[in-house]
Design a protein around this motif. Structure first.
Motif, PDB file in Angstrom:
ATOM      1  N   ILE A 160     -21.313   3.867  16.471  1.00 20.83           N
ATOM      2  CA  ILE A 160     -22.420   3.142  17.233  1.00 20.83           C
ATOM      3  C   ILE A 160     -22.794   1.765  16.991  1.00 20.83           C
ATOM      4  O   ILE A 160     -22.630   1.128  17.963  1.00 20.83           O
ATOM      5  CB  ILE A 160     -23.725   3.966  17.406  1.00 20.83           C
ATOM      6  N   TRP A 161     -23.168   1.630  15.976  1.00 16.13           N
ATOM      7  CA  TRP A 161     -23.620   0.225  15.674  1.00 16.13           C
ATOM      8  C   TRP A 161     -22.579  -1.070  15.674  1.00 16.13           C
ATOM      9  O   TRP A 161     -22.873  -2.159  16.056  1.00 16.13           O
ATOM     10  CB  TRP A 161     -24.352   0.264  14.321  1.00 16.13           C
ATOM     11  N   SER A 220     -19.475  -0.709  17.576  1.00 15.94           N
ATOM     12  CA  SER A 220     -19.059  -0.788  18.855  1.00 15.94           C
ATOM     13  C   SER A 220     -20.008  -1.208  19.757  1.00 15.94           C
ATOM     14  O   SER A 220     -19.772  -1.442  21.083  1.00 15.94           O
ATOM     15  CB  SER A 220     -18.328   0.511  19.248  1.00 15.94           C
ATOM     16  N   LYS A 221     -21.067  -0.989  19.527  1.00 16.82           N
ATOM     17  CA  LYS A 221     -22.279  -1.336  20.487  1.00 16.82           C
ATOM     18  C   LYS A 221     -22.624  -0.470  21.665  1.00 16.82           C
ATOM     19  O   LYS A 221     -22.545  -1.075  22.865  1.00 16.82           O
ATOM     20  CB  LYS A 221     -22.314  -2.867  20.878  1.00 16.82           C
ATOM     21  N   GLN A 222     -21.999   0.846  21.505  1.00 16.59           N
ATOM     22  CA  GLN A 222     -21.986   1.431  22.820  1.00 16.59           C
ATOM     23  C   GLN A 222     -22.405   2.908  22.092  1.00 16.59           C
ATOM     24  O   GLN A 222     -21.857   3.514  21.116  1.00 16.59           O
ATOM     25  CB  GLN A 222     -20.748   1.502  23.767  1.00 16.59           C
ATOM     26  N   ALA A 223     -22.720   3.841  22.946  1.00 15.34           N
ATOM     27  CA  ALA A 223     -23.501   5.333  22.371  1.00 15.34           C
ATOM     28  C   ALA A 223     -22.851   6.084  23.612  1.00 15.34           C
ATOM     29  O   ALA A 223     -23.484   7.046  23.729  1.00 15.34           O
ATOM     30  CB  ALA A 223     -24.614   5.234  22.398  1.00 15.34           C
ATOM     31  N   TYR A 229     -28.213   1.509  22.555  1.00 12.70           N
ATOM     32  CA  TYR A 229     -26.809   1.240  23.361  1.00 12.70           C
ATOM     33  C   TYR A 229     -26.728   2.171  24.334  1.00 12.70           C
ATOM     34  O   TYR A 229     -25.345   2.506  24.728  1.00 12.70           O
ATOM     35  CB  TYR A 229     -25.615   1.012  22.275  1.00 12.70           C
ATOM     36  N   LYS A 230     -27.704   2.912  24.894  1.00 15.26           N
ATOM     37  CA  LYS A 230     -27.612   4.012  25.715  1.00 15.26           C
ATOM     38  C   LYS A 230     -26.535   3.830  27.217  1.00 15.26           C
ATOM     39  O   LYS A 230     -25.971   4.850  27.451  1.00 15.26           O
ATOM     40  CB  LYS A 230     -28.891   4.958  25.903  1.00 15.26           C
ATOM     41  N   ASP A 231     -26.999   2.642  27.650  1.00 11.33           N
ATOM     42  CA  ASP A 231     -26.286   2.242  28.914  1.00 11.33           C
ATOM     43  C   ASP A 231     -24.898   1.481  28.825  1.00 11.33           C
ATOM     44  O   ASP A 231     -24.478   0.927  29.601  1.00 11.33           O
ATOM     45  CB  ASP A 231     -27.310   1.486  29.740  1.00 11.33           C
ATOM     46  N   LYS A 232     -24.407   1.416  27.147  1.00 12.21           N
ATOM     47  CA  LYS A 232     -23.333   0.638  27.272  1.00 12.21           C
ATOM     48  C   LYS A 232     -22.019   1.638  26.685  1.00 12.21           C
ATOM     49  O   LYS A 232     -22.172   2.651  26.236  1.00 12.21           O
ATOM     50  CB  LYS A 232     -23.654  -0.294  26.060  1.00 12.21           C
TER      51      LYS A 232
END
Length: 90
Positions: free
Chosen positions: A30-31, A33-36, A87-90
């Motif tokens: 997550i951290w 890739s900056k996406q979740a 990063y919930k919206d990414k």
């Protein structure tokens, strides 16, 4: 019988720490890739709540074997939960 009890206690405490370490790959993913995408925030938040309850239980009932594993789990699962929130919206 006392030796068996000590072995099981050690295995339990060690297992709790290992359980906490299992959150590392998800947190890193997550951290970095900056996406979740696909990470369930309610699920990980519930894990965190249970870890807090387990930690309190360990302190109240003087179960020291529980405490290190709950702290590790809370911190690392918290990293997943926090990353999922950021990063919930990414």
């Amino acid at each position: 019988m006392e030796l068996f009890k000590e072995i099981i206690t050690w295995l339990f405490g060690t297992g709790m720490v290992i359980n906490g370490l299992l959150f590392i790959p998800q947190a890193i993913k997550i951290w970095t890739s900056k996406q979740a995408k696909g990470v369930s925030i309610p699920t990980f938040a519930a894990f965190n709540l249970l870890q807090v309850i387990g930690l309190i239980h360990g302190f109240i009932n003087n179960v020291p074997e529980l405490i290190p594993g709950m702290i590790v789990s809370l911190l690392l699962c918290g990293a997943v939960t926090g990353g999922a929130l950021v990063y919930k919206d990414k």
